[in-house]
Design a protein around this motif. Structure first.
Motif, short mmCIF file in Angstrom:
data_model
loop_
_atom_site.label_atom_id
_atom_site.label_comp_id
_atom_site.label_asym_id
_atom_site.label_seq_id
_atom_site.Cartn_x
_atom_site.Cartn_y
_atom_site.Cartn_z
N THR A 51 -38.90 114.77 21.23
CA THR A 51 -39.11 113.40 20.79
C THR A 51 -39.69 112.62 21.96
N SER A 52 -40.85 112.02 21.72
CA SER A 52 -41.56 111.27 22.75
C SER A 52 -42.05 109.96 22.13
N ALA A 53 -41.69 108.85 22.75
CA ALA A 53 -42.10 107.53 22.27
C ALA A 53 -41.74 107.33 20.80
N GLY A 54 -40.56 107.85 20.41
CA GLY A 54 -40.07 107.66 19.05
C GLY A 54 -40.64 108.60 18.00
N THR A 55 -41.51 109.51 18.40
CA THR A 55 -42.10 110.47 17.46
C THR A 55 -41.60 111.86 17.79
#
Length: 77
Positions: free
Chosen positions: A18-22
Motif C-alpha cells: 500500500t502506497s499513498a493509499g493505493t
C-alpha cells in the motif's frame, strides 16, 4: 491466487503493497520496484535505496543531484 499487476503472473506467494493509499499486488520485489520506485531525474535509474531528494526531485545519489544543479547535495555528512 493473486495476479501481479506488472507481469500478470498468477502466484500463490503474491503480496500487497500500500502506497499513498493505493494497494498494489506483486509477485516479486522486482515487479514492485519496477512499478513504484522513483526514477533518478539525472541518470534515469530506479532509486531503490535512500537516494537524495532535492528541489522536489529524486536522485539516486548526491552526484546526480549536484549535476542537476543542487550544489549542496551530499551523500555523507
Amino acid at each position: 491466487m493473486a495476479q501481479c499487476e506488472v507481469c500478470g503472473n498468477d502466484y500463490d506467494g503474491a503480496f500487497e503493497v500500500t502506497s499513498a493509499g493505493t494497494t498494489h499486488v506483486f509477485d516479486s520485489f522486482e515487479c514492485a520496484i519496477h512499478a513504484l520506485a522513483p526514477v533518478c531525474e539525472h541518470c534515469g535509474v530506479k532509486v531503490i535505496g535512500h537516494g537524495v531528494q532535492a528541489g522536489g526531485s529524486f536522485f539516486c545519489c548526491a552526484h546526480c543531484a549536484r549535476m542537476a544543479g543542487n550544489e549542496g547535495a551530499q551523500d555523507r555528512v
